[in-house]
Design a protein around this motif. Sequence first.
Motif, PDB file in Angstrom:
ATOM      1  N   THR A 168      57.383   1.327   4.952  1.00 58.47           N
ATOM      2  CA  THR A 168      56.293   2.032   4.127  1.00 58.47           C
ATOM      3  C   THR A 168      56.786   2.648   2.913  1.00 58.47           C
ATOM      4  OG1 THR A 168      55.184   2.063   6.379  1.00 58.47           O
ATOM      5  CG2 THR A 168      54.203   3.055   4.658  1.00 58.47           C
ATOM      6  N   THR A 169      57.940   3.539   3.153  1.00 55.46           N
ATOM      7  CA  THR A 169      58.157   4.395   1.917  1.00 55.46           C
ATOM      8  C   THR A 169      58.709   3.459   0.566  1.00 55.46           C
ATOM      9  OG1 THR A 169      59.072   6.146   3.401  1.00 55.46           O
ATOM     10  CG2 THR A 169      59.932   6.230   1.214  1.00 55.46           C
ATOM     11  N   SER A 170      59.239   2.475   1.065  1.00 52.41           N
ATOM     12  CA  SER A 170      59.912   1.292   0.188  1.00 52.41           C
ATOM     13  C   SER A 170      58.303   0.774  -0.719  1.00 52.41           C
ATOM     14  CB  SER A 170      60.703   0.401   0.500  1.00 52.41           C
ATOM     15  OG  SER A 170      61.958   0.881   0.837  1.00 52.41           O
ATOM     16  N   ILE A 171      57.513   0.440   0.187  1.00 53.29           N
ATOM     17  CA  ILE A 171      56.260  -0.025  -0.331  1.00 53.29           C
ATOM     18  C   ILE A 171      55.624   0.808  -1.347  1.00 53.29           C
ATOM     19  CG2 ILE A 171      53.915  -0.933   0.177  1.00 53.29           C
ATOM     20  CD1 ILE A 171      55.358  -2.195   2.791  1.00 53.29           C
ATOM     21  N   GLN A 172      55.665   2.173  -0.628  1.00 50.90           N
ATOM     22  CA  GLN A 172      54.923   3.277  -1.769  1.00 50.90           C
ATOM     23  C   GLN A 172      55.545   3.560  -3.145  1.00 50.90           C
ATOM     24  OE1 GLN A 172      54.758   6.308   1.332  1.00 50.90           O
ATOM     25  NE2 GLN A 172      52.785   5.434   2.483  1.00 50.90           N
ATOM     26  N   ARG A 173      56.807   3.379  -3.038  1.00 49.12           N
ATOM     27  CA  ARG A 173      57.587   3.855  -4.147  1.00 49.12           C
ATOM     28  C   ARG A 173      57.307   2.629  -5.185  1.00 49.12           C
ATOM     29  NH1 ARG A 173      63.180   7.012  -2.624  1.00 49.12           N
ATOM     30  NH2 ARG A 173      62.195   8.724  -1.248  1.00 49.12           N
ATOM     31  N   HIS A 174      57.412   1.365  -4.675  1.00 53.24           N
ATOM     32  CA  HIS A 174      57.134   0.443  -5.557  1.00 53.24           C
ATOM     33  C   HIS A 174      55.675   0.330  -6.021  1.00 53.24           C
ATOM     34  CE1 HIS A 174      57.311  -4.222  -6.198  1.00 53.24           C
ATOM     35  NE2 HIS A 174      58.109  -3.776  -6.909  1.00 53.24           N
ATOM     36  N   LEU A 175      54.816   0.636  -5.195  1.00 59.44           N
ATOM     37  CA  LEU A 175      53.550   0.743  -5.833  1.00 59.44           C
ATOM     38  C   LEU A 175      53.219   1.900  -6.780  1.00 59.44           C
ATOM     39  CD1 LEU A 175      51.599   0.544  -2.389  1.00 59.44           C
ATOM     40  CD2 LEU A 175      51.349  -1.371  -4.170  1.00 59.44           C
ATOM     41  N   ALA A 176      53.899   2.854  -6.487  1.00 58.63           N
ATOM     42  CA  ALA A 176      53.910   4.336  -7.409  1.00 58.63           C
ATOM     43  C   ALA A 176      54.336   3.974  -8.893  1.00 58.63           C
ATOM     44  CB  ALA A 176      54.299   5.420  -6.860  1.00 58.63           C
ATOM     45  N   ALA A 177      55.606   3.217  -8.631  1.00 58.38           N
ATOM     46  CA  ALA A 177      56.367   2.893  -9.931  1.00 58.38           C
ATOM     47  C   ALA A 177      55.652   2.245 -10.820  1.00 58.38           C
ATOM     48  CB  ALA A 177      57.829   2.381  -9.519  1.00 58.38           C
ATOM     49  N   ASN A 178      54.762   1.192 -10.231  1.00 54.24           N
ATOM     50  CA  ASN A 178      53.946   0.214 -10.940  1.00 54.24           C
ATOM     51  C   ASN A 178      52.622   0.273 -10.901  1.00 54.24           C
ATOM     52  OD1 ASN A 178      56.055  -2.332 -11.467  1.00 54.24           O
ATOM     53  ND2 ASN A 178      56.524  -1.586  -9.662  1.00 54.24           N
ATOM     54  N   ALA A 179      52.060   1.477 -10.760  1.00 57.05           N
ATOM     55  CA  ALA A 179      50.642   1.837 -10.866  1.00 57.05           C
ATOM     56  C   ALA A 179      49.902   1.465 -12.092  1.00 57.05           C
ATOM     57  CB  ALA A 179      50.645   3.326 -10.771  1.00 57.05           C
ATOM     58  N   MET A 200      57.290  -7.338   9.049  1.00 55.01           N
ATOM     59  CA  MET A 200      58.035  -6.640   8.223  1.00 55.01           C
ATOM     60  C   MET A 200      59.071  -7.558   7.819  1.00 55.01           C
ATOM     61  SD  MET A 200      60.531  -3.498   8.801  1.00 55.01           S
ATOM     62  CE  MET A 200      62.140  -3.153   7.916  1.00 55.01           C
ATOM     63  N   GLU A 201      60.029  -8.210   8.780  1.00 51.35           N
ATOM     64  CA  GLU A 201      60.986  -8.837   8.723  1.00 51.35           C
ATOM     65  C   GLU A 201      60.594 -10.192   7.896  1.00 51.35           C
ATOM     66  OE1 GLU A 201      61.850  -6.912  12.862  1.00 51.35           O
ATOM     67  OE2 GLU A 201      59.833  -7.925  11.577  1.00 51.35           O
ATOM     68  N   ALA A 202      59.335 -10.735   7.995  1.00 50.70           N
ATOM     69  CA  ALA A 202      59.130 -12.008   7.017  1.00 50.70           C
ATOM     70  C   ALA A 202      58.602 -11.591   5.753  1.00 50.70           C
ATOM     71  CB  ALA A 202      58.017 -12.687   7.697  1.00 50.70           C
ATOM     72  N   ALA A 203      58.066 -10.224   5.529  1.00 50.62           N
ATOM     73  CA  ALA A 203      57.097  -9.868   4.349  1.00 50.62           C
ATOM     74  C   ALA A 203      57.845  -9.067   3.429  1.00 50.62           C
ATOM     75  CB  ALA A 203      55.997  -9.215   4.694  1.00 50.62           C
ATOM     76  N   LEU A 204      59.048  -8.327   3.750  1.00 53.42           N
ATOM     77  CA  LEU A 204      59.483  -7.348   2.848  1.00 53.42           C
ATOM     78  C   LEU A 204      60.840  -7.938   2.157  1.00 53.42           C
ATOM     79  CD1 LEU A 204      57.443  -5.390   4.054  1.00 53.42           C
ATOM     80  CD2 LEU A 204      59.662  -3.651   3.906  1.00 53.42           C
ATOM     81  N   THR A 205      60.914  -7.669   0.893  1.00 55.31           N
ATOM     82  CA  THR A 205      62.135  -7.845  -0.001  1.00 55.31           C
ATOM     83  C   THR A 205      62.537  -6.708  -0.424  1.00 55.31           C
ATOM     84  OG1 THR A 205      60.907  -8.552  -1.929  1.00 55.31           O
ATOM     85  CG2 THR A 205      61.257 -10.196  -0.443  1.00 55.31           C
TER      86      THR A 205
END
Length: 279
Positions: A23-34, A195-200
Amino acid sequence: MTDAAQSERGVITFHVGVPKTGTTSIQRHLAANAECLASELAVITPEPGKTLSRLAEHAARYSLRASTEAEQKLTGSIQALRQQVDAIPGPCLVSHETLLGASPGRAGETRLFPAAHKILSMIDAQFAPRPVCYVVFTREIETWKRSMHAQAVKTDQYTAPLADFLSETQAIIGWEDLRRRLRVALEDRVSFLNMEAALTDAAPSAALLHHIGVSDRTIAEMQPMSKRLKVRPVPAALEFLRHLNTVDLSPQQRQRIVDIVTQNQSLFSRAPAPSMAEL
């Protein structure tokens, strides 16, 4: 604004965790690309002391003790988030990993988010008639429980070793009960991603965004993550933190030590003994 006008403003998606599923990685990626996402989607991610973080804390407290006062505070924080979201003209993605309630290891909790269906139903009621959907990430359950033990030691002052935690949570054998409760409450508006299938590592939010309908072109234009976040402290560092939890420290003192340990984990890695030539 009429109900019809509210429903036409765009879908609100709640990414509600679970913790330790990237989740933290997802949120940081979202925030960086807002800015990149802004033409299709507004993003709300946690900020200390802000509306969403207060809502998550009230959700955790409600799940631990569902008193009238706890329910009122949770309802009030949902209403505050509703006001924030209503200021956004189009679709919105809200992401926080603890909107399902307290995790195993916090304040004696040993179950799998027992109040999750009640919390999301309360969010649903307060956001009506806006169309709302929910996304939950899951992970191989035994690996997840080991990560949750590390998280409980690090953030919730959990003091028992892993073997005790696994014994306390032995009734958690999979995600089916949580799936069932959420689908009874929300029907087909809740989705589960693995998570294992969806996250990179480079684009941790891509699967979530694709799932909720963001265009492939916009996703392709997003900046990749430059650094992978650590999943958990190394074993020796985690053991140090577990013993630290038995010491009478102020929250500020403890947090300073936790920060030092997590930022300097090489100090807890086993190094080979020096040779005679090196002495």
